[in-house]
Design a protein around this motif. Structure first.
Motif, PDB file in Angstrom:
ATOM      1  N   GLN A 213       0.748  -1.202  -0.012  1.00  0.00           N
ATOM      2  CA  GLN A 213       0.082   0.061  -0.066  1.00  0.00           C
ATOM      3  C   GLN A 213       0.892   1.288  -0.074  1.00  0.00           C
ATOM      4  OE1 GLN A 213      -2.571   1.151   3.130  1.00  0.00           O
ATOM      5  NE2 GLN A 213      -4.152   1.854   1.920  1.00  0.00           N
ATOM      6  N   ASP A 214       0.698   2.121  -0.991  1.00  0.00           N
ATOM      7  CA  ASP A 214       1.556   3.405  -0.964  1.00  0.00           C
ATOM      8  C   ASP A 214       0.651   4.226  -0.299  1.00  0.00           C
ATOM      9  OD1 ASP A 214       3.187   5.547  -2.084  1.00  0.00           O
ATOM     10  OD2 ASP A 214       2.119   5.239  -4.236  1.00  0.00           O
ATOM     11  N   HIS A 215       1.063   5.565  -0.220  1.00  0.00           N
ATOM     12  CA  HIS A 215       0.523   6.634   0.426  1.00  0.00           C
ATOM     13  C   HIS A 215       0.654   7.997  -0.392  1.00  0.00           C
ATOM     14  CE1 HIS A 215       0.954   3.877   3.636  1.00  0.00           C
ATOM     15  NE2 HIS A 215       0.287   4.350   4.421  1.00  0.00           N
ATOM     16  N   THR A 227       0.798  13.179  -4.265  1.00  0.00           N
ATOM     17  CA  THR A 227       2.050  13.123  -4.749  1.00  0.00           C
ATOM     18  C   THR A 227       2.174  11.864  -5.540  1.00  0.00           C
ATOM     19  OG1 THR A 227       2.894  12.031  -3.066  1.00  0.00           O
ATOM     20  CG2 THR A 227       2.778  14.291  -2.644  1.00  0.00           C
ATOM     21  N   GLY A 228       3.516  11.781  -6.094  1.00  0.00           N
ATOM     22  CA  GLY A 228       3.894  10.392  -6.696  1.00  0.00           C
ATOM     23  C   GLY A 228       4.068   9.165  -5.672  1.00  0.00           C
ATOM     24  N   GLY A 229       3.703   9.503  -4.467  1.00  0.00           N
ATOM     25  CA  GLY A 229       4.018   8.269  -3.251  1.00  0.00           C
ATOM     26  C   GLY A 229       4.772   8.680  -2.216  1.00  0.00           C
ATOM     27  N   LEU A 274       3.963  -5.858 -14.935  1.00  0.00           N
ATOM     28  CA  LEU A 274       2.677  -5.549 -14.847  1.00  0.00           C
ATOM     29  C   LEU A 274       2.218  -4.992 -13.427  1.00  0.00           C
ATOM     30  CD1 LEU A 274       0.163  -4.744 -16.526  1.00  0.00           C
ATOM     31  CD2 LEU A 274      -0.910  -7.066 -15.689  1.00  0.00           C
ATOM     32  N   TYR A 275       1.910  -3.903 -13.378  1.00  0.00           N
ATOM     33  CA  TYR A 275       1.728  -2.813 -12.264  1.00  0.00           C
ATOM     34  C   TYR A 275       0.145  -2.681 -11.959  1.00  0.00           C
ATOM     35  CZ  TYR A 275       1.438   1.172  -8.865  1.00  0.00           C
ATOM     36  OH  TYR A 275       1.124   2.117  -7.793  1.00  0.00           O
ATOM     37  N   GLY A 276      -0.535  -3.588 -10.963  1.00  0.00           N
ATOM     38  CA  GLY A 276      -2.012  -3.150 -11.078  1.00  0.00           C
ATOM     39  C   GLY A 276      -2.377  -2.516  -9.843  1.00  0.00           C
ATOM     40  N   TYR A 290      -3.438   0.275 -14.737  1.00  0.00           N
ATOM     41  CA  TYR A 290      -2.156  -0.263 -14.945  1.00  0.00           C
ATOM     42  C   TYR A 290      -1.223   0.518 -15.186  1.00  0.00           C
ATOM     43  CZ  TYR A 290      -4.495  -5.093 -15.329  1.00  0.00           C
ATOM     44  OH  TYR A 290      -5.035  -6.383 -14.921  1.00  0.00           O
ATOM     45  N   ASN A 291       0.155  -0.004 -14.836  1.00  0.00           N
ATOM     46  CA  ASN A 291       1.395   0.569 -15.455  1.00  0.00           C
ATOM     47  C   ASN A 291       2.212  -0.561 -15.990  1.00  0.00           C
ATOM     48  OD1 ASN A 291       0.754   3.152 -14.422  1.00  0.00           O
ATOM     49  ND2 ASN A 291       1.370   2.627 -12.274  1.00  0.00           N
ATOM     50  N   ALA A 292       3.089  -0.105 -16.855  1.00  0.00           N
ATOM     51  CA  ALA A 292       3.672  -1.258 -17.435  1.00  0.00           C
ATOM     52  C   ALA A 292       5.377  -1.314 -16.924  1.00  0.00           C
ATOM     53  CB  ALA A 292       3.771  -0.772 -18.968  1.00  0.00           C
ATOM     54  N   ARG A 293       5.415  -0.869 -15.805  1.00  0.00           N
ATOM     55  CA  ARG A 293       6.677  -0.797 -15.087  1.00  0.00           C
ATOM     56  C   ARG A 293       6.551  -1.193 -13.459  1.00  0.00           C
ATOM     57  NH1 ARG A 293       5.000   3.084 -11.932  1.00  0.00           N
ATOM     58  NH2 ARG A 293       3.893   4.804 -12.913  1.00  0.00           N
ATOM     59  N   PHE A 294       7.696  -1.212 -12.834  1.00  0.00           N
ATOM     60  CA  PHE A 294       7.413  -1.530 -11.164  1.00  0.00           C
ATOM     61  C   PHE A 294       7.013  -0.101 -10.876  1.00  0.00           C
ATOM     62  CE2 PHE A 294      11.247  -4.271 -11.487  1.00  0.00           C
ATOM     63  CZ  PHE A 294      10.716  -5.237 -10.829  1.00  0.00           C
ATOM     64  N   GLY A 295       6.410  -0.168  -9.612  1.00  0.00           N
ATOM     65  CA  GLY A 295       5.729   1.080  -8.937  1.00  0.00           C
ATOM     66  C   GLY A 295       7.200   1.767  -8.213  1.00  0.00           C
ATOM     67  N   ASP A 296       6.752   3.010  -7.877  1.00  0.00           N
ATOM     68  CA  ASP A 296       8.034   3.886  -7.085  1.00  0.00           C
ATOM     69  C   ASP A 296       7.092   4.567  -5.960  1.00  0.00           C
ATOM     70  OD1 ASP A 296       9.736   5.602  -6.196  1.00  0.00           O
ATOM     71  OD2 ASP A 296      10.313   6.330  -7.907  1.00  0.00           O
ATOM     72  N   PRO A 297       6.870   4.221  -4.912  1.00  0.00           N
ATOM     73  CA  PRO A 297       8.051   3.627  -4.097  1.00  0.00           C
ATOM     74  C   PRO A 297       7.717   2.006  -3.904  1.00  0.00           C
ATOM     75  CG  PRO A 297       6.321   4.230  -2.706  1.00  0.00           C
ATOM     76  CD  PRO A 297       5.972   4.734  -3.920  1.00  0.00           C
ATOM     77  N   GLU A 298       6.808   1.406  -4.613  1.00  0.00           N
ATOM     78  CA  GLU A 298       6.268   0.055  -4.134  1.00  0.00           C
ATOM     79  C   GLU A 298       7.592  -1.172  -4.650  1.00  0.00           C
ATOM     80  OE1 GLU A 298       4.458   2.134  -5.767  1.00  0.00           O
ATOM     81  OE2 GLU A 298       2.348   1.664  -5.504  1.00  0.00           O
ATOM     82  N   VAL A 299       8.380  -0.777  -5.438  1.00  0.00           N
ATOM     83  CA  VAL A 299       9.425  -1.467  -6.040  1.00  0.00           C
ATOM     84  C   VAL A 299      10.540  -1.748  -4.831  1.00  0.00           C
ATOM     85  CG1 VAL A 299      11.008   0.112  -6.880  1.00  0.00           C
ATOM     86  CG2 VAL A 299      11.389  -2.082  -7.713  1.00  0.00           C
TER      87      VAL A 299
HETATM   88  N1  GLY Z   1       3.261   4.643  -6.640  1.00  0.00           N
HETATM   89  C1  GLY Z   1       2.679   5.135  -7.951  1.00  0.00           C
HETATM   90  C2  GLY Z   1       3.519   4.750  -8.972  1.00  0.00           C
HETATM   91  O1  GLY Z   1       4.146   4.092  -9.072  1.00  0.00           O
HETATM   92  O2  GLY Z   1       2.873   4.980 -10.339  1.00  0.00           O
END
Ligand code: GLY
Length: 438
Positions: A213-215, A227-229, A274-276, A290-299
């Motif tokens: 879970q991101d914030h 923000t971006g997280g 695949l980022y859901g 969806y994103n076609a990459r890792f999440g930032d910060p989730e990675v």
């Molecule tokens: N945490 C949001 C993103 O990576 O798009």
């Protein structure tokens, strides 16, 4: 094996850390990220200049390229690398549409009857749009169809007062061709708790990572601008304290159906990450995007606890032989230190002092994001500066390592102390227990 990582942020730093002991590591980055520079051979240049990146990869005899962010994917970097027989962890331009074209994504759900979608409509002119919004009596989300660096989405009740403001914003999107399309997508607003599932995919097999879970809100208590997280957490069982195994499996099922629909629709395999982004609503998980990459910060939550070597995972992806990827039974907490005033740009270009040795001795990890290495030290830019991660048996253990690590980074920076704290996690559990109807 010679591996190239394309990108300059904390996400790419985390990818590089996961590879550094097993490969000959190269990177292509627009700024000198001090963490990446220390562990790879690198070229500084614009990652969107995809021909130059491909030439560098060819000249360096790269075997696998890992594409960190969505923008070069949307420009066709994978197709460009393919011209030199270089394989990529990242989808080609047709498949990257799952992120770069939101109407393609929603249409795919509709055509292939993939569950967990949201009601939506795409508009290219004022008249139909205005009639629709005048009649629609629930709150909506307004999205540009194309990429806007995470800044284009506006939600009624959050960024927009009501559907009338939504109408004005939708006009702006059409008029300015925001995200590259003179179209706007209007979606029903999903209410609940957001969670992320990132997965590795070779187009036939999909292996998911622990849920995170991101914030997105800038300030504590989920207040302030989006923000971006600002930080994220994951739990030791791969789930989240408010997310059941059944709900996680349902969300992963959606992602599996998506990669098989993509193959059928485009004739290409989905090779990459695949980022859901899901919302756990009163009726179960719904796919937000969806994103076609890792999440930032989730990675930064998932790669440090991955047991399977990253190089094996990447080889599996590009060779179409991906096996189940395994993770340690550990919890993780990531906190982002960002410049004072962020997401505004008040205090860019100030010096920061990072005591990495001390942080590592506490069990913490440092990932550099939008900072620049100069002769006299590390300087912030206007975006998120440094991610700090704590890993532990519980979320609280990880949180306390991350929080004590933050004390050893000095500069004009702030972070959300509440990310991963018991009080905030309990608020999420209570919220879901109140709304869940099944
Ligand atoms: N945490 C949001 C993103 O990576 O798009």
């Amino acid at each position: 094996m010679r591996v190239l990582v394309v990108g300059t942020g904390a996400r790419e730093h985390a990818i590089c850390e996961s590879l550094k002991n097993d490969v000959e590591l190269y990177s292509y980055m627009s700024n000198i990220n001090p963490g990446i520079a220390k562990i790879s051979k690198y070229r500084q240049g614009n990652e969107l200049d995809i021909q130059k990146v491909a030439e560098y990869a060819k000249d360096s005899n790269i075997e696998i390229a890992i594409i960190g962010s969505e923008a070069p994917l949307g420009k066709g970097i994978v197709d460009e690398l393919e011209k030199y027989d270089i394989k990529s962890v990242g989808p080609n331009i047709s498949v990257a549409r799952i992120e770069t074209d939101k109407s393609f994504m929603r249409d795919l759900f509709q055509e292939y009857k993939i569950p967990g979608s949201l009601n939506f409509k795409v508009f290219g002119n004022y008249e139909e749009l205005d009639n629709f919004l005048d009649e629609y009596d629930k709150d909506v989300v307004v999205k540009p169809v194309g990429l806007t660096g995470g800044k284009g989405v506006k939600i009624v009740g959050d960024h927009l007062k009501d559907n009338n403001e939504a109408k004005n914003y939708a006009h702006e999107i059409i008029d300015t061709k925001m995200g590259g399309f003179s179209q706007v997508i209007i979606e029903e607003k999903a209410v609940g708790e957001e969670f992320t599932i990132q997965a590795f995919s070779d187009g036939k097999n999909l292996s998911p990572m622990p849920a995170v879970q991101d914030h997105p809100h800038a300030f504590e208590g989920d207040s302030g601008p989006i923000t971006g997280g600002m930080g994220s957490y994951s739990d030791n069982n791969g789930l989240l304290p408010f997310l059941t195994q059944k709900e996680y499996d349902f969300a992963v099922g959606i992602m599996k159906k998506t990669i098989s629909a993509i193959k059928d629709k485009t004739s290409y395999y989905y090779n990459g990450i695949l980022y859901g982004q899901f919302m756990l609503t009163k009726d179960g998980p719904k796919l937000i995007e969806y994103n076609a990459r890792f999440g930032d910060p989730e990675v930064m939550n998932t790669l440090p606890i991955m047991e399977t070597p990253m190089v094996d995972v990447c080889s599996g992806i590009v060779d179409g032989k991906l096996k189940k990827v395994s993770f340690d039974d550990k919890a993780s907490v990531c906190k982002y230190l960002v410049p004072d005033g962020y997401p505004e740009t008040k205090y860019a270009n100030t010096l920061v002092n990072v005591n990495e040795e001390k942080i590592n001795s506490l069990g913490g990890y440092v990932y550099y994001a939008a900072v620049n290495q100069r002769d006299d030290g590390i300087y912030t830019s206007s975006s998120r500066a440094i991610g700090v991660v704590g890993i532990g048996d519980t979320i609280s253990d990880g949180e306390s390592i991350a929080e004590s690590s933050c004390k050893h980074i000095q500069g004009n920076l702030y972070h959300r102390r509440d990310v991963g704290k018991r009080k905030l996690v309990d608020k999420r559990i209570k919220h879901i227990n109140e709304i869940r109807t099944y």
